[in-house]
Design a protein around this motif. Structure first.
Motif, PDB file in Angstrom:
ATOM      1  N   GLY A 154       0.814  -1.206   0.000  1.00 22.49           N
ATOM      2  CA  GLY A 154       0.000   0.000   0.000  1.00 22.49           C
ATOM      3  C   GLY A 154       0.847   1.255   0.000  1.00 22.49           C
ATOM      4  N   ASP A 155       0.434   2.232  -0.791  1.00 21.73           N
ATOM      5  CA  ASP A 155       1.254   3.428  -0.949  1.00 21.73           C
ATOM      6  C   ASP A 155       1.225   4.360   0.260  1.00 21.73           C
ATOM      7  OD1 ASP A 155      -1.318   4.335  -1.232  1.00 21.73           O
ATOM      8  OD2 ASP A 155      -1.026   5.282  -3.192  1.00 21.73           O
ATOM      9  N   LYS A 156       0.328   4.095   1.217  1.00 23.60           N
ATOM     10  CA  LYS A 156       0.244   4.947   2.403  1.00 23.60           C
ATOM     11  C   LYS A 156       0.752   4.238   3.655  1.00 23.60           C
ATOM     12  CE  LYS A 156      -3.686   7.608   0.646  1.00 23.60           C
ATOM     13  NZ  LYS A 156      -2.824   8.712   0.197  1.00 23.60           N
ATOM     14  N   VAL A 157       1.543   3.187   3.465  1.00 23.75           N
ATOM     15  CA  VAL A 157       1.967   2.386   4.615  1.00 23.75           C
ATOM     16  C   VAL A 157       2.763   3.201   5.625  1.00 23.75           C
ATOM     17  CG1 VAL A 157       4.079   1.567   3.463  1.00 23.75           C
ATOM     18  CG2 VAL A 157       3.042   0.199   5.296  1.00 23.75           C
ATOM     19  N   LEU A 158       3.561   4.150   5.164  1.00 21.05           N
ATOM     20  CA  LEU A 158       4.362   4.944   6.096  1.00 21.05           C
ATOM     21  C   LEU A 158       3.508   5.959   6.848  1.00 21.05           C
ATOM     22  CD1 LEU A 158       7.634   5.552   4.044  1.00 21.05           C
ATOM     23  CD2 LEU A 158       7.074   3.694   5.624  1.00 21.05           C
ATOM     24  N   GLU A 159       2.346   6.303   6.288  1.00 22.02           N
ATOM     25  CA  GLU A 159       1.426   7.210   6.972  1.00 22.02           C
ATOM     26  C   GLU A 159       0.567   6.456   7.983  1.00 22.02           C
ATOM     27  OE1 GLU A 159      -0.909   9.486   4.204  1.00 22.02           O
ATOM     28  OE2 GLU A 159       0.749   9.612   2.781  1.00 22.02           O
ATOM     29  N   THR A 160       0.069   5.299   7.572  1.00 24.53           N
ATOM     30  CA  THR A 160      -0.849   4.545   8.435  1.00 24.53           C
ATOM     31  C   THR A 160      -0.121   3.636   9.416  1.00 24.53           C
ATOM     32  OG1 THR A 160      -1.009   2.687   6.880  1.00 24.53           O
ATOM     33  CG2 THR A 160      -2.547   4.530   6.571  1.00 24.53           C
ATOM     34  N   GLY A 161       1.089   3.219   9.048  1.00 25.99           N
ATOM     35  CA  GLY A 161       1.832   2.293   9.895  1.00 25.99           C
ATOM     36  C   GLY A 161       1.300   0.876   9.829  1.00 25.99           C
ATOM     37  N   THR A 162       0.459   0.595   8.821  1.00 28.19           N
ATOM     38  CA  THR A 162      -0.186  -0.717   8.745  1.00 28.19           C
ATOM     39  C   THR A 162      -0.177  -1.263   7.319  1.00 28.19           C
ATOM     40  OG1 THR A 162      -1.691  -0.123  10.553  1.00 28.19           O
ATOM     41  CG2 THR A 162      -2.317  -2.011   9.190  1.00 28.19           C
ATOM     42  N   TYR A 206       8.632 -15.236   1.796  1.00 30.02           N
ATOM     43  CA  TYR A 206       8.436 -14.208   2.816  1.00 30.02           C
ATOM     44  C   TYR A 206       6.951 -14.061   3.118  1.00 30.02           C
ATOM     45  CZ  TYR A 206      12.812 -12.911   0.397  1.00 30.02           C
ATOM     46  OH  TYR A 206      14.044 -12.924  -0.220  1.00 30.02           O
ATOM     47  N   ASP A 207       6.631 -13.829   4.392  1.00 32.22           N
ATOM     48  CA  ASP A 207       5.249 -13.478   4.737  1.00 32.22           C
ATOM     49  C   ASP A 207       5.184 -11.989   5.071  1.00 32.22           C
ATOM     50  OD1 ASP A 207       5.931 -13.047   7.489  1.00 32.22           O
ATOM     51  OD2 ASP A 207       5.602 -15.170   7.939  1.00 32.22           O
ATOM     52  N   TYR A 208       3.986 -11.480   5.267  1.00 29.45           N
ATOM     53  CA  TYR A 208       3.831 -10.041   5.437  1.00 29.45           C
ATOM     54  C   TYR A 208       4.191  -9.550   6.836  1.00 29.45           C
ATOM     55  CZ  TYR A 208       2.258  -9.520   0.716  1.00 29.45           C
ATOM     56  OH  TYR A 208       2.237  -9.506  -0.657  1.00 29.45           O
ATOM     57  N   GLU A 209       4.260 -10.443   7.804  1.00 27.27           N
ATOM     58  CA  GLU A 209       4.831 -10.063   9.100  1.00 27.27           C
ATOM     59  C   GLU A 209       6.304  -9.712   8.910  1.00 27.27           C
ATOM     60  OE1 GLU A 209       3.611  -9.509  11.974  1.00 27.27           O
ATOM     61  OE2 GLU A 209       1.679 -10.544  12.124  1.00 27.27           O
ATOM     62  N   GLU A 210       7.004 -10.539   8.129  1.00 26.79           N
ATOM     63  CA  GLU A 210       8.416 -10.263   7.852  1.00 26.79           C
ATOM     64  C   GLU A 210       8.567  -8.975   7.048  1.00 26.79           C
ATOM     65  OE1 GLU A 210      10.784 -14.275   7.133  1.00 26.79           O
ATOM     66  OE2 GLU A 210       8.816 -14.355   6.166  1.00 26.79           O
ATOM     67  N   ILE A 211       7.692  -8.796   6.078  1.00 23.95           N
ATOM     68  CA  ILE A 211       7.765  -7.584   5.250  1.00 23.95           C
ATOM     69  C   ILE A 211       7.551  -6.349   6.109  1.00 23.95           C
ATOM     70  CG2 ILE A 211       6.623  -6.327   3.379  1.00 23.95           C
ATOM     71  CD1 ILE A 211       6.112  -9.107   2.079  1.00 23.95           C
ATOM     72  N   GLU A 222       7.410   2.139  13.127  1.00 19.39           N
ATOM     73  CA  GLU A 222       6.782   0.861  13.456  1.00 19.39           C
ATOM     74  C   GLU A 222       5.667   0.554  12.453  1.00 19.39           C
ATOM     75  OE1 GLU A 222       4.517  -1.535  17.078  1.00 19.39           O
ATOM     76  OE2 GLU A 222       5.237   0.530  17.385  1.00 19.39           O
ATOM     77  N   ILE A 223       5.865  -0.538  11.713  1.00 21.45           N
ATOM     78  CA  ILE A 223       4.877  -0.985  10.736  1.00 21.45           C
ATOM     79  C   ILE A 223       4.322  -2.320  11.199  1.00 21.45           C
ATOM     80  CG2 ILE A 223       4.449  -1.552   8.320  1.00 21.45           C
ATOM     81  CD1 ILE A 223       5.348   1.350   8.751  1.00 21.45           C
ATOM     82  N   THR A 224       3.015  -2.433  11.243  1.00 19.79           N
ATOM     83  CA  THR A 224       2.380  -3.683  11.645  1.00 19.79           C
ATOM     84  C   THR A 224       1.596  -4.260  10.466  1.00 19.79           C
ATOM     85  OG1 THR A 224       0.415  -2.527  12.463  1.00 19.79           O
ATOM     86  CG2 THR A 224       2.189  -2.969  14.046  1.00 19.79           C
ATOM     87  N   TYR A 225       1.298  -5.530  10.568  1.00 19.44           N
ATOM     88  CA  TYR A 225       0.546  -6.214   9.509  1.00 19.44           C
ATOM     89  C   TYR A 225      -0.789  -6.674  10.057  1.00 19.44           C
ATOM     90  CZ  TYR A 225      -0.882 -10.157   6.553  1.00 19.44           C
ATOM     91  OH  TYR A 225      -1.595 -11.040   5.772  1.00 19.44           O
ATOM     92  N   HIS A 226      -1.850  -6.352   9.335  1.00 16.80           N
ATOM     93  CA  HIS A 226      -3.195  -6.803   9.705  1.00 16.80           C
ATOM     94  C   HIS A 226      -3.816  -7.503   8.511  1.00 16.80           C
ATOM     95  CE1 HIS A 226      -7.126  -6.982  11.517  1.00 16.80           C
ATOM     96  NE2 HIS A 226      -7.656  -6.344  10.492  1.00 16.80           N
ATOM     97  N   SER A 227      -4.329  -8.722   8.733  1.00 17.29           N
ATOM     98  CA  SER A 227      -4.955  -9.497   7.667  1.00 17.29           C
ATOM     99  C   SER A 227      -6.466  -9.531   7.884  1.00 17.29           C
ATOM    100  CB  SER A 227      -4.395 -10.924   7.630  1.00 17.29           C
ATOM    101  OG  SER A 227      -5.020 -11.667   6.594  1.00 17.29           O
ATOM    102  N   PRO A 228      -7.221  -8.694   7.155  1.00 16.05           N
ATOM    103  CA  PRO A 228      -8.681  -8.678   7.298  1.00 16.05           C
ATOM    104  C   PRO A 228      -9.303  -9.824   6.500  1.00 16.05           C
ATOM    105  CG  PRO A 228      -8.046  -7.170   5.585  1.00 16.05           C
ATOM    106  CD  PRO A 228      -6.758  -7.758   6.113  1.00 16.05           C
ATOM    107  N   THR A 229     -10.607  -9.908   6.530  1.00 15.64           N
ATOM    108  CA  THR A 229     -11.284 -10.833   5.628  1.00 15.64           C
ATOM    109  C   THR A 229     -11.184 -10.271   4.208  1.00 15.64           C
ATOM    110  OG1 THR A 229     -13.432  -9.739   5.801  1.00 15.64           O
ATOM    111  CG2 THR A 229     -12.925 -11.471   7.431  1.00 15.64           C
ATOM    112  N   LEU A 230     -11.323 -11.133   3.241  1.00 15.74           N
ATOM    113  CA  LEU A 230     -11.283 -10.687   1.856  1.00 15.74           C
ATOM    114  C   LEU A 230     -12.407  -9.699   1.569  1.00 15.74           C
ATOM    115  CD1 LEU A 230     -10.059 -10.869  -0.966  1.00 15.74           C
ATOM    116  CD2 LEU A 230     -11.455 -12.915  -1.385  1.00 15.74           C
ATOM    117  N   GLN A 231     -13.577  -9.927   2.162  1.00 12.87           N
ATOM    118  CA  GLN A 231     -14.719  -9.027   1.953  1.00 12.87           C
ATOM    119  C   GLN A 231     -14.433  -7.641   2.514  1.00 12.87           C
ATOM    120  OE1 GLN A 231     -17.680  -9.751   0.158  1.00 12.87           O
ATOM    121  NE2 GLN A 231     -17.683  -7.516   0.278  1.00 12.87           N
ATOM    122  N   ALA A 232     -13.876  -7.594   3.725  1.00  9.42           N
ATOM    123  CA  ALA A 232     -13.569  -6.306   4.340  1.00  9.42           C
ATOM    124  C   ALA A 232     -12.529  -5.552   3.516  1.00  9.42           C
ATOM    125  CB  ALA A 232     -13.066  -6.512   5.773  1.00  9.42           C
ATOM    126  N   TYR A 233     -11.551  -6.276   3.041  1.00 10.25           N
ATOM    127  CA  TYR A 233     -10.509  -5.669   2.194  1.00 10.25           C
ATOM    128  C   TYR A 233     -11.114  -5.109   0.914  1.00 10.25           C
ATOM    129  CZ  TYR A 233      -6.389  -5.656  -0.929  1.00 10.25           C
ATOM    130  OH  TYR A 233      -5.409  -5.315  -1.832  1.00 10.25           O
TER     131      TYR A 233
END
Length: 290
Positions: A154-162, A206-211, A222-233
């Protein structure tokens, strides 16, 4: 004679560049283009240019005349890809092409239950047509381009931290597109085509926790990874105005990663390059280290 389809695209152009760097003669390389207005960069390289369109069978047969080896880069127009690919294989056979190198895809699930079936269907059909054609061929089972990872992040990862992506704990063995191009150039110049299938992956997955951890280390944020449901995404992207086709592709690939579809590690790319492929951490340092 070597003909590269999709010669003005990033992969095709990269293959031509690497062919020339490896000593291939300009007059032995042909770039296939759809229009003269796109042919300029190829002519600047000094290679031949021929015109052809995947939707126009006659143009393909004419373009393939006298070609020994064809690099068949899969079409980008997914809804039309079945008929387009069938045209390419038939035209190559009728033109007397001796060998086809085809850019297919990495997978484990070859059924309609695959989250990326819309992409898989045409690849699987094309591999079947190649096998039935009697033409000597090489299939490249390409994993996800590393170049696409920032798009999933995502292009806003540094803004959202997620990192917000429904990829679960799935891993992806991703590698740089230009290193794919370099390896393909090596295959095209090889005197023998003994191996019919190559798995184009990195030497680790690689998984997205590692990324998220890599980006945190690189940026100091600090960047964290959150895996929502496909529908929510999908709903979030729709609210943001992302086109439905794009949502389908990104969501499908994320779900495929969650199911382990792209968690395949091979040393084929490493052997062709003569070195280890660029690691994801090193690539992310280039992207986020500025």
């Amino acid at each position: 004679m070597i003909l590269i389809t999709g010669a003005t695209g990033t992969l095709g152009d990269g293959v031509i560049t690497h062919l020339l760097e490896k000593g291939a003669k300009k007059e032995d390389i042909i770039g296939l283009v759809r229009s003269d207005e796109k042919a300029g960069p190829l002519r600047d390289k000094g290679v031949q240019v021929r015109f052809g369109n995947y939707d126009d069978y006659g143009s393909l047969e004419n373009a393939f005349n006298g070609v020994d080896t064809l690099l068949f880069i899969s079409a980008s127009e997914i809804p039309n890809r079945l008929s387009q690919h069938e045209n390419v294989v038939k035209a190559a056979k009728n033109a007397g092409v001796a060998h086809i190198v085809y850019t297919s895809f990495a997978r484990k699930n070859e059924s309609e239950t695959s989250p990326i079936w819309s992409i898989a269907e045409s690849h699987l059909a094309t591999e079947k047509w190649l096998k039935e054609s009697g033409i000597n061929h090489t299939i490249l089972k390409n994993n996800l381009y590393m170049d696409f990872i920032p798009g999933f992040v995502g292009d806003k990862v540094l803004e959202t931290g997620t990192i917000y992506l429904p990829a679960g704990e799935g891993k992806v063995s991703t590698a740089l597109r230009d290193e794919f191009a370099e390896a393909i150039a090596t295959i095209l110049l090889a005197p023998k085509q003994e191996k019919t299938v190559y798995d184009f992956t990195n030497v680790e997955a690689y998984d997205y926790e590692e990324i998220a951890s890599y980006i945190s280390d690189i940026t100091g944020r600090e960047i964290t990874y959150h895996s929502p449901t496909l529908q929510a995404y999908s709903d979030i992207l729709k609210e943001a105005g992302v086109p439905a086709e794009v949502i389908g592709i990104f969501g499908g690939f994320a779900a495929a990663q969650a199911q382990g579809e792209l968690d395949t590690v091979s040393h084929d790319l490493e052997k062709l390059l003569g070195r280890k492929p660029t690691s994801l951490k090193d690539y992310l340092a280039q992207v986020y280290g500025g």
